[in-house]
Design a protein around this motif. Structure first.
Motif, PDB file in Angstrom:
ATOM      1  N   ARG A 218      16.719 -37.753 -30.091  1.00 14.24           N
ATOM      2  CA  ARG A 218      17.930 -36.950 -29.943  1.00 14.24           C
ATOM      3  C   ARG A 218      17.854 -35.677 -30.782  1.00 14.24           C
ATOM      4  O   ARG A 218      18.235 -34.597 -30.320  1.00 14.24           O
ATOM      5  N   HIS A 219      17.345 -35.795 -32.008  1.00 16.85           N
ATOM      6  CA  HIS A 219      17.238 -34.622 -32.872  1.00 16.85           C
ATOM      7  C   HIS A 219      16.283 -33.593 -32.282  1.00 16.85           C
ATOM      8  O   HIS A 219      16.550 -32.387 -32.316  1.00 16.85           O
ATOM      9  N   ARG A 220      15.191 -34.062 -31.719  1.00 20.30           N
ATOM     10  CA  ARG A 220      14.219 -33.139 -31.115  1.00 20.30           C
ATOM     11  C   ARG A 220      14.787 -32.478 -29.862  1.00 20.30           C
ATOM     12  O   ARG A 220      14.529 -31.306 -29.605  1.00 20.30           O
ATOM     13  N   LEU A 221      15.549 -33.247 -29.101  1.00 18.28           N
ATOM     14  CA  LEU A 221      16.130 -32.692 -27.879  1.00 18.28           C
ATOM     15  C   LEU A 221      17.125 -31.583 -28.214  1.00 18.28           C
ATOM     16  O   LEU A 221      17.178 -30.552 -27.525  1.00 18.28           O
ATOM     17  N   ILE A 222      17.896 -31.769 -29.265  1.00 15.61           N
ATOM     18  CA  ILE A 222      18.814 -30.721 -29.708  1.00 15.61           C
ATOM     19  C   ILE A 222      18.033 -29.483 -30.140  1.00 15.61           C
ATOM     20  O   ILE A 222      18.393 -28.348 -29.814  1.00 15.61           O
ATOM     21  N   ALA A 223      16.931 -29.704 -30.872  1.00 14.38           N
ATOM     22  CA  ALA A 223      16.114 -28.582 -31.330  1.00 14.38           C
ATOM     23  C   ALA A 223      15.543 -27.800 -30.154  1.00 14.38           C
ATOM     24  O   ALA A 223      15.532 -26.556 -30.160  1.00 14.38           O
ATOM     25  N   ILE A 224      15.079 -28.503 -29.142  1.00 11.46           N
ATOM     26  CA  ILE A 224      14.530 -27.844 -27.950  1.00 11.46           C
ATOM     27  C   ILE A 224      15.614 -27.028 -27.252  1.00 11.46           C
ATOM     28  O   ILE A 224      15.369 -25.899 -26.807  1.00 11.46           O
ATOM     29  N   SER A 225      16.816 -27.578 -27.154  1.00 10.82           N
ATOM     30  CA  SER A 225      17.907 -26.879 -26.479  1.00 10.82           C
ATOM     31  C   SER A 225      18.306 -25.614 -27.238  1.00 10.82           C
ATOM     32  O   SER A 225      18.501 -24.553 -26.638  1.00 10.82           O
ATOM     33  N   VAL A 226      18.437 -25.720 -28.551  1.00 12.26           N
ATOM     34  CA  VAL A 226      18.815 -24.556 -29.359  1.00 12.26           C
ATOM     35  C   VAL A 226      17.744 -23.476 -29.276  1.00 12.26           C
ATOM     36  O   VAL A 226      18.043 -22.280 -29.076  1.00 12.26           O
ATOM     37  N   ALA A 227      16.469 -23.880 -29.409  1.00 14.67           N
ATOM     38  CA  ALA A 227      15.374 -22.909 -29.337  1.00 14.67           C
ATOM     39  C   ALA A 227      15.310 -22.259 -27.963  1.00 14.67           C
ATOM     40  O   ALA A 227      15.076 -21.053 -27.839  1.00 14.67           O
ATOM     41  N   GLY A 228      15.541 -23.051 -26.909  1.00 15.46           N
ATOM     42  CA  GLY A 228      15.547 -22.497 -25.563  1.00 15.46           C
ATOM     43  C   GLY A 228      16.671 -21.504 -25.365  1.00 15.46           C
ATOM     44  O   GLY A 228      16.491 -20.448 -24.746  1.00 15.46           O
ATOM     45  N   GLY A 229      17.859 -21.816 -25.904  1.00 17.39           N
ATOM     46  CA  GLY A 229      18.989 -20.899 -25.792  1.00 17.39           C
ATOM     47  C   GLY A 229      18.724 -19.572 -26.487  1.00 17.39           C
ATOM     48  O   GLY A 229      19.039 -18.501 -25.956  1.00 17.39           O
ATOM     49  N   ILE A 230      18.121 -19.628 -27.675  1.00 20.15           N
ATOM     50  CA  ILE A 230      17.802 -18.396 -28.407  1.00 20.15           C
ATOM     51  C   ILE A 230      16.765 -17.573 -27.642  1.00 20.15           C
ATOM     52  O   ILE A 230      16.862 -16.333 -27.565  1.00 20.15           O
ATOM     53  N   ALA A 231      15.787 -18.255 -27.051  1.00 18.36           N
ATOM     54  CA  ALA A 231      14.806 -17.547 -26.227  1.00 18.36           C
ATOM     55  C   ALA A 231      15.485 -16.896 -25.024  1.00 18.36           C
ATOM     56  O   ALA A 231      15.094 -15.802 -24.592  1.00 18.36           O
ATOM     57  N   GLY A 232      16.517 -17.551 -24.474  1.00 18.51           N
ATOM     58  CA  GLY A 232      17.272 -16.972 -23.366  1.00 18.51           C
ATOM     59  C   GLY A 232      17.977 -15.687 -23.765  1.00 18.51           C
ATOM     60  O   GLY A 232      18.027 -14.720 -22.994  1.00 18.51           O
ATOM     61  N   VAL A 233      18.508 -15.650 -24.981  1.00 19.56           N
ATOM     62  CA  VAL A 233      19.132 -14.425 -25.489  1.00 19.56           C
ATOM     63  C   VAL A 233      18.091 -13.312 -25.604  1.00 19.56           C
ATOM     64  O   VAL A 233      18.351 -12.146 -25.262  1.00 19.56           O
ATOM     65  N   ALA A 234      16.885 -13.674 -26.074  1.00 21.39           N
ATOM     66  CA  ALA A 234      15.798 -12.686 -26.149  1.00 21.39           C
ATOM     67  C   ALA A 234      15.465 -12.150 -24.763  1.00 21.39           C
ATOM     68  O   ALA A 234      15.215 -10.951 -24.581  1.00 21.39           O
ATOM     69  N   GLY A 235      15.489 -13.025 -23.757  1.00 21.35           N
ATOM     70  CA  GLY A 235      15.224 -12.597 -22.387  1.00 21.35           C
ATOM     71  C   GLY A 235      16.289 -11.646 -21.876  1.00 21.35           C
ATOM     72  O   GLY A 235      15.986 -10.676 -21.163  1.00 21.35           O
ATOM     73  N   ALA A 236      17.543 -11.911 -22.232  1.00 23.66           N
ATOM     74  CA  ALA A 236      18.638 -11.018 -21.816  1.00 23.66           C
ATOM     75  C   ALA A 236      18.468  -9.638 -22.429  1.00 23.66           C
ATOM     76  O   ALA A 236      18.693  -8.612 -21.777  1.00 23.66           O
ATOM     77  N   LEU A 237      18.054  -9.591 -23.688  1.00 22.35           N
ATOM     78  CA  LEU A 237      17.814  -8.309 -24.348  1.00 22.35           C
ATOM     79  C   LEU A 237      16.632  -7.579 -23.722  1.00 22.35           C
ATOM     80  O   LEU A 237      16.655  -6.356 -23.542  1.00 22.35           O
ATOM     81  N   LEU A 238      15.592  -8.349 -23.379  1.00 21.46           N
ATOM     82  CA  LEU A 238      14.407  -7.743 -22.760  1.00 21.46           C
ATOM     83  C   LEU A 238      14.755  -7.137 -21.405  1.00 21.46           C
ATOM     84  O   LEU A 238      14.291  -6.045 -21.064  1.00 21.46           O
ATOM     85  N   ALA A 239      15.577  -7.838 -20.623  1.00 22.85           N
ATOM     86  CA  ALA A 239      16.003  -7.312 -19.320  1.00 22.85           C
ATOM     87  C   ALA A 239      16.792  -6.017 -19.494  1.00 22.85           C
ATOM     88  O   ALA A 239      16.640  -5.073 -18.709  1.00 22.85           O
ATOM     89  N   ASN A 240      17.608  -5.954 -20.542  1.00 24.46           N
ATOM     90  CA  ASN A 240      18.375  -4.736 -20.796  1.00 24.46           C
ATOM     91  C   ASN A 240      17.476  -3.592 -21.241  1.00 24.46           C
ATOM     92  O   ASN A 240      17.736  -2.434 -20.916  1.00 24.46           O
ATOM     93  N   GLN A 241      16.427  -3.931 -21.976  1.00 21.90           N
ATOM     94  CA  GLN A 241      15.557  -2.862 -22.449  1.00 21.90           C
ATOM     95  C   GLN A 241      14.757  -2.218 -21.312  1.00 21.90           C
ATOM     96  O   GLN A 241      14.737  -0.999 -21.162  1.00 21.90           O
TER      97      GLN A 241
END
Length: 323
Positions: A218-241
């Motif tokens: 469960r702890h690892r699954l939460i970590a994967i989800s949080v890391a994936g969400g942050i990477a998604g924010v990076a993708g949104a910024l990249l699309a804007n750039q």
């Protein structure tokens, strides 16, 4: 290892808040210099560095704290980019809505695929994350309504209640640096918390943790989800750039590049991923100016990283493969 065997000491995360603040100050200084010289190219370079560093920091959290070496981290990044494109097609451009949407879509993907990937260990975990990323790559390539394999330009950068505040490169760069600082400091605090201790304990001795009645899955699954969400924010910024989105954003090459950034800077410190991103981006730009064979120079840097820092990742894989 027997559940009754004494558990190895769980290393505490090294204090990286000061280092992270110094790196953010360095990026801000580089941006100020570029802006003072009137260089939109320099501002764009700082923005790209901050965006890739944001994705690399999230991957560094997975590798350094949980021992999860994902070779598909570009997938949530690409999902975040497509969230900007698709939302824009439905007239949703407010940055306060787009960023949470990108985070949520990428985190949901990471949660669903991570629930399956965490049933595996070691090299098998790496391969299944790569497989999921390639599946998303081909799905994106088949979306003819959004450009298919060629990709599609976004209508305009995200707005703030209708105001086009991200149109100047300086404003987008400031937002990228601010989000990088927030993510890095937030993950530093998370790593220093009891939750972070659980992650590292599971990385060191999963059997012992289970014997104590705790659930490393469960702890690892939460970590994967949080890391994936942050990477998604990076993708949104990249699309804007770049104001363009294509399936190439999800390619495994980018996942490999993010791993190189983490290895170069060292996965034990989240700030190390920022250093790794700086090195890779600057080498990419510098070598590209001198030779058309710049990938050879970058390849030598990657080889050096494998020789001098690869033992760190191999040790993590070895620990994660047991249990």
């Amino acid at each position: 290892m027997s559940p009754l065997a004494p558990a190895p000491a769980v290393p505490r995360p090294r204090a990286g808040i000061g280092q992270t603040a110094a790196l953010m100050a360095l990026l801000a200084a580089a941006l100020a210099l570029a802006y003072g010289l009137g260089s939109s190219y320099g501002a764009g370079l700082v923005t790209r560095t901050a965006i890739l560093a944001l994705a690399a920091v999230s991957l560094s959290f997975l590798i350094g704290q949980a021992g999860l070496v994902s070779f598909g981290h570009a997938a949530p990044l690409g999902i975040g980019a497509y969230a900007v494109l698709i939302a824009g097609e439905y007239d949703m451009t407010n940055i306060l809505a787009v960023l949470p949407l990108a985070f949520g879509a990428a985190a949901l993907f990471a949660l669903a695929t991570g629930a399956i990937a965490l049933r595996t260990r070691g090299v098998y975990f790496i391969m299944i994350t790569l497989a999921f990323a390639q599946m998303v790559f081909y799905v994106a390539a088949s979306l003819s309504a959004f450009g298919g394999d060629d990709g599609m330009a976004i209508a305009a950068r995200s707005t703030f209640f209708g105001a086009r505040i991200l149109k100047p490169d300086l404003h987008l760069a400031l937002l990228a640096i601010a989000l990088l600082a927030a993510a890095a400091l937030g993950l530093e605090h998370l790593a220093a918390s009891r939750y972070g201790l659980m992650l590292r304990a599971g990385r060191e001795n999963e059997t012992k943790l289970e014997a104590l009645g705790l659930d490393p899955y469960r702890h690892r699954l939460i970590a994967i989800s949080v890391a994936g969400g942050i990477a998604g924010v990076a993708g949104a910024l990249l699309a804007n750039q770049v104001e363009y989105v294509s399936p190439s954003t999800m390619n495994w090459h980018l996942s490999g590049e993010l791993i190189v950034m983490v290895v170069l800077g060292g996965s034990r410190r989240l700030g190390g991923a920022v250093i790794g991103a700086m090195v890779v981006v600057l080498l990419d730009e510098a070598l590209g100016r001198f030779t058309e064979h710049w990938k050879l120079g970058l390849g030598l840097v990657i080889l050096g990283a494998v020789l001098f820092r690869g033992a760190e990742v191999r040790a993590l894989l070895g620990k994660f493969s047991h249990g």
